[in-house]
Motif scaffolding. Structure first.
Motif, PDB file in Angstrom:
ATOM      1  N   PRO A  97       0.821  -1.226   0.000  1.00 19.02           N
ATOM      2  CA  PRO A  97       0.000   0.000   0.000  1.00 19.02           C
ATOM      3  C   PRO A  97       0.855   1.278   0.000  1.00 19.02           C
ATOM      4  O   PRO A  97       0.888   2.033   0.966  1.00 19.02           O
ATOM      5  N   LEU A  98       1.535   1.520  -1.103  1.00 17.09           N
ATOM      6  CA  LEU A  98       2.436   2.657  -1.228  1.00 17.09           C
ATOM      7  C   LEU A  98       1.703   3.994  -1.093  1.00 17.09           C
ATOM      8  O   LEU A  98       2.226   4.932  -0.490  1.00 17.09           O
ATOM      9  N   ALA A  99       0.511   4.101  -1.645  1.00 19.99           N
ATOM     10  CA  ALA A  99      -0.230   5.366  -1.585  1.00 19.99           C
ATOM     11  C   ALA A  99      -0.553   5.746  -0.139  1.00 19.99           C
ATOM     12  O   ALA A  99      -0.346   6.891   0.275  1.00 19.99           O
ATOM     13  N   THR A 100      -1.048   4.798   0.637  1.00 20.77           N
ATOM     14  CA  THR A 100      -1.391   5.089   2.028  1.00 20.77           C
ATOM     15  C   THR A 100      -0.139   5.417   2.833  1.00 20.77           C
ATOM     16  O   THR A 100      -0.137   6.368   3.620  1.00 20.77           O
ATOM     17  N   LEU A 133      -3.118  -7.606   4.291  1.00 23.05           N
ATOM     18  CA  LEU A 133      -1.819  -8.219   3.987  1.00 23.05           C
ATOM     19  C   LEU A 133      -1.608  -9.476   4.826  1.00 23.05           C
ATOM     20  O   LEU A 133      -1.146 -10.500   4.311  1.00 23.05           O
ATOM     21  N   PHE A 134      -1.951  -9.411   6.105  1.00 26.57           N
ATOM     22  CA  PHE A 134      -1.841 -10.599   6.964  1.00 26.57           C
ATOM     23  C   PHE A 134      -2.740 -11.727   6.477  1.00 26.57           C
ATOM     24  O   PHE A 134      -2.326 -12.889   6.424  1.00 26.57           O
ATOM     25  N   THR A 141       5.631  -8.435   4.302  1.00 30.53           N
ATOM     26  CA  THR A 141       5.164  -7.166   3.729  1.00 30.53           C
ATOM     27  C   THR A 141       4.364  -6.382   4.756  1.00 30.53           C
ATOM     28  O   THR A 141       4.544  -5.166   4.897  1.00 30.53           O
ATOM     29  N   ALA A 142       3.485  -7.059   5.481  1.00 30.80           N
ATOM     30  CA  ALA A 142       2.683  -6.394   6.515  1.00 30.80           C
ATOM     31  C   ALA A 142       3.585  -5.815   7.597  1.00 30.80           C
ATOM     32  O   ALA A 142       3.382  -4.675   8.045  1.00 30.80           O
ATOM     33  N   LEU A 143       4.580  -6.576   8.004  1.00 31.87           N
ATOM     34  CA  LEU A 143       5.490  -6.108   9.041  1.00 31.87           C
ATOM     35  C   LEU A 143       6.303  -4.902   8.566  1.00 31.87           C
ATOM     36  O   LEU A 143       6.478  -3.928   9.301  1.00 31.87           O
ATOM     37  N   TYR A 159       5.398  -2.793   6.305  1.00 28.79           N
ATOM     38  CA  TYR A 159       4.438  -1.690   6.211  1.00 28.79           C
ATOM     39  C   TYR A 159       4.192  -1.056   7.580  1.00 28.79           C
ATOM     40  O   TYR A 159       4.249   0.166   7.734  1.00 28.79           O
ATOM     41  N   VAL A 160       3.938  -1.866   8.579  1.00 23.81           N
ATOM     42  CA  VAL A 160       3.666  -1.352   9.927  1.00 23.81           C
ATOM     43  C   VAL A 160       4.890  -0.633  10.484  1.00 23.81           C
ATOM     44  O   VAL A 160       4.789   0.497  10.983  1.00 23.81           O
ATOM     45  N   LEU A 161       6.038  -1.274  10.399  1.00 26.20           N
ATOM     46  CA  LEU A 161       7.250  -0.672  10.965  1.00 26.20           C
ATOM     47  C   LEU A 161       7.653   0.603  10.228  1.00 26.20           C
ATOM     48  O   LEU A 161       8.049   1.590  10.850  1.00 26.20           O
ATOM     49  N   SER A 162       7.551   0.582   8.903  1.00 24.56           N
ATOM     50  CA  SER A 162       7.926   1.784   8.148  1.00 24.56           C
ATOM     51  C   SER A 162       6.953   2.927   8.435  1.00 24.56           C
ATOM     52  O   SER A 162       7.369   4.084   8.554  1.00 24.56           O
ATOM     53  N   THR A 163       5.675   2.612   8.572  1.00 23.68           N
ATOM     54  CA  THR A 163       4.698   3.652   8.895  1.00 23.68           C
ATOM     55  C   THR A 163       4.979   4.253  10.262  1.00 23.68           C
ATOM     56  O   THR A 163       5.008   5.483  10.424  1.00 23.68           O
ATOM     57  N   MET A 164       5.200   3.420  11.244  1.00 21.21           N
ATOM     58  CA  MET A 164       5.385   3.917  12.612  1.00 21.21           C
ATOM     59  C   MET A 164       6.731   4.621  12.785  1.00 21.21           C
ATOM     60  O   MET A 164       6.782   5.748  13.281  1.00 21.21           O
TER      61      MET A 164
END
Length: 128
Positions: A31-34, A87-88, A95-97, A99-104
């Motif tokens: 989810p690159l856009a989000t 994703l999970f 990928t989910a991990l 995404y979560v880590l990069s977002t936070m």
């Protein structure tokens, strides 16, 4: 009147959010856009709130229009949450991990950097 300011900012933020989603659409599942709108929003909100808090001449209506309305509708925690669960459920655990880590982590870092940029400009006497 504050509600009207939030509505105006929200309308504009929603259009920008939709546009970024169309522009950064990916078919690979990430989810690159989000991620992008949330990280951009973190930096901008960190900068904006620091900028506003250190200037007495800023009209409070700008906080409603830009901070609450525009950035509030431009960024999206609920979409981040849903996309993470999707994703999970697809078995894309790494990928989910990521995404979560990069977002936070990046979100906190960019909020901090946005705030520091506002303070740097203030210390140098620049107008932003």
């Amino acid at each position: 009147m504050s509600l009207l300011f939030v509505i105006i900012g929200g309308f504009l933020g929603t259009i920008c959010r939709y546009s970024v989603g169309e522009w950064l659409y990916t078919e690979n599942g990430f989810p690159l856009a989000t991620l992008s709108v949330n990280l951009i929003g973190c930096f901008i909100l960190g900068w904006f709130l620091t900028f506003v808090n250190h200037r007495k001449t800023i009209n409070p209506a700008y906080t409603f229009i830009f901070g609450t309305g525009f950035i509030g509708s431009f960024t999206t925690f609920s979409t981040f949450s849903v996309e993470t669960i999707q994703l999970f459920l697809k078995g894309l655990y790494v990928t989910a991990l990521v995404y979560v880590l990069s977002t936070m982590i990046l979100g906190l870092l960019l909020t901090f950097l946005g705030s520091k940029v506002a303070l740097l400009n203030r210390k140098r006497g620049d107008t932003v």
